[in-house]
Motif scaffolding. Structure first.
Motif, PDB file in Angstrom:
ATOM      1  N   LEU A   1       2.238  63.309  31.886  1.00 26.88           N
ATOM      2  CA  LEU A   1       3.644  63.360  32.319  1.00 26.88           C
ATOM      3  C   LEU A   1       4.680  63.278  31.205  1.00 26.88           C
ATOM      4  CD1 LEU A   1       3.547  60.792  35.286  1.00 26.88           C
ATOM      5  CD2 LEU A   1       3.394  63.275  35.483  1.00 26.88           C
ATOM      6  N   LEU A   2       4.331  62.670  30.077  1.00 27.06           N
ATOM      7  CA  LEU A   2       5.372  62.328  29.096  1.00 27.06           C
ATOM      8  C   LEU A   2       5.161  63.020  27.749  1.00 27.06           C
ATOM      9  CD1 LEU A   2       5.554  58.451  29.768  1.00 27.06           C
ATOM     10  CD2 LEU A   2       6.956  60.229  30.817  1.00 27.06           C
ATOM     11  N   ASN A   3       4.430  64.101  27.753  1.00 26.30           N
ATOM     12  CA  ASN A   3       4.186  64.821  26.513  1.00 26.30           C
ATOM     13  C   ASN A   3       3.640  63.882  25.421  1.00 26.30           C
ATOM     14  OD1 ASN A   3       4.109  67.144  25.076  1.00 26.30           O
ATOM     15  ND2 ASN A   3       6.295  67.139  24.497  1.00 26.30           N
ATOM     16  N   ASN A   4       2.766  62.991  25.830  1.00 21.33           N
ATOM     17  CA  ASN A   4       2.107  62.018  24.942  1.00 21.33           C
ATOM     18  C   ASN A   4       3.029  60.954  24.337  1.00 21.33           C
ATOM     19  OD1 ASN A   4      -0.649  62.555  25.064  1.00 21.33           O
ATOM     20  ND2 ASN A   4      -0.371  64.377  23.785  1.00 21.33           N
ATOM     21  N   LYS A   5       4.223  60.805  24.870  1.00 27.51           N
ATOM     22  CA  LYS A   5       5.145  59.766  24.369  1.00 27.51           C
ATOM     23  C   LYS A   5       4.503  58.381  24.582  1.00 27.51           C
ATOM     24  CE  LYS A   5       9.100  57.133  24.489  1.00 27.51           C
ATOM     25  NZ  LYS A   5       9.756  56.677  23.298  1.00 27.51           N
ATOM     26  N   ALA A   6       4.370  57.612  23.506  1.00 28.21           N
ATOM     27  CA  ALA A   6       3.787  56.268  23.626  1.00 28.21           C
ATOM     28  C   ALA A   6       4.900  55.274  23.961  1.00 28.21           C
ATOM     29  CB  ALA A   6       3.103  55.888  22.328  1.00 28.21           C
ATOM     30  N   LEU A   7       4.771  54.634  25.110  1.00 26.71           N
ATOM     31  CA  LEU A   7       5.799  53.663  25.521  1.00 26.71           C
ATOM     32  C   LEU A   7       5.638  52.342  24.767  1.00 26.71           C
ATOM     33  CD1 LEU A   7       5.916  54.149  29.409  1.00 26.71           C
ATOM     34  CD2 LEU A   7       7.377  55.209  27.668  1.00 26.71           C
ATOM     35  N   GLU A   8       6.733  51.595  24.686  1.00 24.44           N
ATOM     36  CA  GLU A   8       6.711  50.275  24.031  1.00 24.44           C
ATOM     37  C   GLU A   8       5.784  49.299  24.764  1.00 24.44           C
ATOM     38  OE1 GLU A   8       8.234  49.674  21.083  1.00 24.44           O
ATOM     39  OE2 GLU A   8       8.659  51.828  21.259  1.00 24.44           O
ATOM     40  N   PHE A   9       5.645  49.510  26.083  1.00 20.58           N
ATOM     41  CA  PHE A   9       4.776  48.668  26.925  1.00 20.58           C
ATOM     42  C   PHE A   9       3.368  48.555  26.322  1.00 20.58           C
ATOM     43  CE2 PHE A   9       3.042  48.446  31.615  1.00 20.58           C
ATOM     44  CZ  PHE A   9       3.010  47.056  31.568  1.00 20.58           C
ATOM     45  N   TYR A  10       2.955  49.621  25.621  1.00 22.10           N
ATOM     46  CA  TYR A  10       1.592  49.658  25.075  1.00 22.10           C
ATOM     47  C   TYR A  10       1.545  49.409  23.572  1.00 22.10           C
ATOM     48  CZ  TYR A  10       1.200  51.733  29.679  1.00 22.10           C
ATOM     49  OH  TYR A  10       1.279  51.950  31.039  1.00 22.10           O
ATOM     50  N   LYS A  11       2.601  48.787  23.045  1.00 18.55           N
ATOM     51  CA  LYS A  11       2.615  48.465  21.605  1.00 18.55           C
ATOM     52  C   LYS A  11       2.828  46.963  21.439  1.00 18.55           C
ATOM     53  CE  LYS A  11       5.009  52.773  20.486  1.00 18.55           C
ATOM     54  NZ  LYS A  11       6.352  53.242  20.122  1.00 18.55           N
ATOM     55  N   TRP A  12       2.107  46.384  20.516  1.00 21.33           N
ATOM     56  CA  TRP A  12       2.241  44.950  20.243  1.00 21.33           C
ATOM     57  C   TRP A  12       2.652  44.768  18.777  1.00 21.33           C
ATOM     58  CZ3 TRP A  12      -0.908  47.030  23.845  1.00 21.33           C
ATOM     59  CH2 TRP A  12      -0.975  46.408  25.095  1.00 21.33           C
ATOM     60  N   ASP A  13       3.416  43.718  18.513  1.00 20.50           N
ATOM     61  CA  ASP A  13       3.937  43.520  17.157  1.00 20.50           C
ATOM     62  C   ASP A  13       2.852  43.095  16.165  1.00 20.50           C
ATOM     63  OD1 ASP A  13       6.414  44.245  17.897  1.00 20.50           O
ATOM     64  OD2 ASP A  13       7.173  42.202  18.185  1.00 20.50           O
ATOM     65  N   ASP A  14       1.770  42.553  16.672  1.00 17.43           N
ATOM     66  CA  ASP A  14       0.703  42.046  15.809  1.00 17.43           C
ATOM     67  C   ASP A  14      -0.604  42.725  16.229  1.00 17.43           C
ATOM     68  OD1 ASP A  14      -0.763  40.487  14.049  1.00 17.43           O
ATOM     69  OD2 ASP A  14       0.313  38.644  14.563  1.00 17.43           O
ATOM     70  N   ASP A  15      -1.663  42.438  15.497  1.00 16.81           N
ATOM     71  CA  ASP A  15      -2.980  42.980  15.817  1.00 16.81           C
ATOM     72  C   ASP A  15      -3.405  42.478  17.215  1.00 16.81           C
ATOM     73  OD1 ASP A  15      -5.555  44.096  15.220  1.00 16.81           O
ATOM     74  OD2 ASP A  15      -6.255  42.041  14.928  1.00 16.81           O
ATOM     75  N   LEU A  16      -3.592  43.417  18.165  1.00 18.09           N
ATOM     76  CA  LEU A  16      -3.862  42.997  19.554  1.00 18.09           C
ATOM     77  C   LEU A  16      -5.120  42.127  19.699  1.00 18.09           C
ATOM     78  CD1 LEU A  16      -3.054  42.990  22.553  1.00 18.09           C
ATOM     79  CD2 LEU A  16      -4.208  45.200  22.784  1.00 18.09           C
ATOM     80  N   PRO A  17      -6.268  42.512  19.119  1.00 16.55           N
ATOM     81  CA  PRO A  17      -7.443  41.636  19.275  1.00 16.55           C
ATOM     82  C   PRO A  17      -7.185  40.205  18.793  1.00 16.55           C
ATOM     83  CG  PRO A  17      -8.087  43.749  18.342  1.00 16.55           C
ATOM     84  CD  PRO A  17      -6.592  43.754  18.385  1.00 16.55           C
ATOM     85  N   ARG A  18      -6.371  40.055  17.734  1.00 13.23           N
ATOM     86  CA  ARG A  18      -6.074  38.719  17.226  1.00 13.23           C
ATOM     87  C   ARG A  18      -5.214  37.931  18.240  1.00 13.23           C
ATOM     88  NH1 ARG A  18      -3.035  35.477  14.288  1.00 13.23           N
ATOM     89  NH2 ARG A  18      -1.188  36.730  14.674  1.00 13.23           N
TER      90      ARG A  18
END
Ligand code: HEM
Length: 282
Positions: free
Chosen positions: A221-238
């Protein structure tokens, strides 16, 4: 069970040896050879004294069988219960049969931007609610979960702003989000174990299946636009490991009954989150 402590002495012929059923390991001195005999009721310790060949079977160590994942900490128990509630289409460890549209493989979804916006709006209401509860901490243990880096409220606000700039009308929160937010508010005061179950499932589901959904919907739907909802400021596994450690610490003093009560809430968490997920397909 410690209360049913019983000791049975069996006198056996000297020639009789009891073979351990577990993997062979070095035996202690002959006067105190301990063997573990397993039975459905749990472990029994048998002490063999070579001269009189008396075997004492003590039930003192017979405990309720360990819950799956219990030895690794409580998060592992929560994860085990959650994974079983997935369908096979959702995750490899899933066991449930597909009954609702959102339980099918994400690759087979037919999402709409309007539906996705409803999902984002209702998700934001749930994260706003969770993050406010953690700030106010009606139970002091919730304060552990302030500023974990997993918070999603601000990133969702940015995403909704982006959709607005693209000309979309942002809907008001709908019934699934309003219902879940109200339920969380009530639980947070009256039932901390159940509240923690929802806290775990909401943040960890988003970091796993949630990201898969974000990727697939963005492709369609979004031409592969990555939303902020799926971004974290630090390493996610950590970040996730840090929250796992805190959850294990908070659950440590809980009784077995309180832990089981928390685990039993998982199904409700799947139901309420599933209703919000379904909005994507509306
Ligand atoms: C379309 C819906 C969903 C999909 C496709 C999905 C998929 C997945 C996948 C692939 C994993 C990772 C398994 C692994 O570690 O190998 C996972 C983990 C998990 N999911 Fe879901 N899931 C969905 C919905 C949900 C829902 C509704 C909940 C609960 C509210 C949930 C809770 C969890 C939890 C707690 C984990 C464990 C995460 C971890 O250990 O880090 N999932 N899911």
């Amino acid at each position: 069970m410690a209360s049913s402590l019983s000791t049975i002495a069996l006198f056996l012929p000297q020639s009789l040896y009891i073979k351990p059923r577990l993997a062979p390991r070095p035996l202690p001195p002959p006067q105190f050879r301990s063997l573990f005999l397993t039975s459905p009721a749990g472990a029994r310790t048998a002490t063999v004294m070579p001269r009189r060949a008396a075997v004492i079977v003590s039930a003192a160590t017979a405990e309720t069988p360990k819950k799956k994942g219990e030895s690794k900490g409580f998060v592992e128990e929560m994860r085990f219960v959650a994974m079983r509630l997935h369908t096979r289409d959702q995750a490899r460890e899933g066991e449930k049969e597909v009954k609702q549209p959102e339980e099918k493989a994400v690759t087979k979804w037919d999402p709409s931007v309007e539906g996705y916006l409803k999902f984002l709006v209702d998700s934001k209401l749930v994260y706003d609610t969770l993050e406010k509860i953690v700030q106010e901490a009606p139970h002091p243990s919730y304060a552990e979960f302030r500023n974990t880096g997993l918070e999603r409220s601000a990133s969702l606000a940015e995403d909704l702003e982006w959709f607005k700039e693209q000309g979309y009308t942002i809907p008001e929160p709908s019934s699934p989000g309003l219902t879940y937010a109200q339920y969380l508010k009530e639980l947070s005061v009256k039932d901390p174990q159940a509240f923690i179950c929802h806290f775990y499932n909401i943040y960890f589901a988003h970091s796993a299946g949630g990201r898969m959904i974000g990727k697939k919907v963005a492709e369609k739907l979004l031409n592969n636009k990555a939303l902020e909802f799926y971004k974290w400021d630090d390493d996610l596994p950590r970040l996730l490991q840090n929250v796992r450690d805190k959850l294990n610490k908070v659950a440590e003093p809980w009784s077995r009954e309180e832990k089981d009560h928390c685990l039993e809430e998982t199904e409700k968490s799947f139901k309420l989150s599933g209703e919000i997920l379904r909005l994507i397909l509306s």
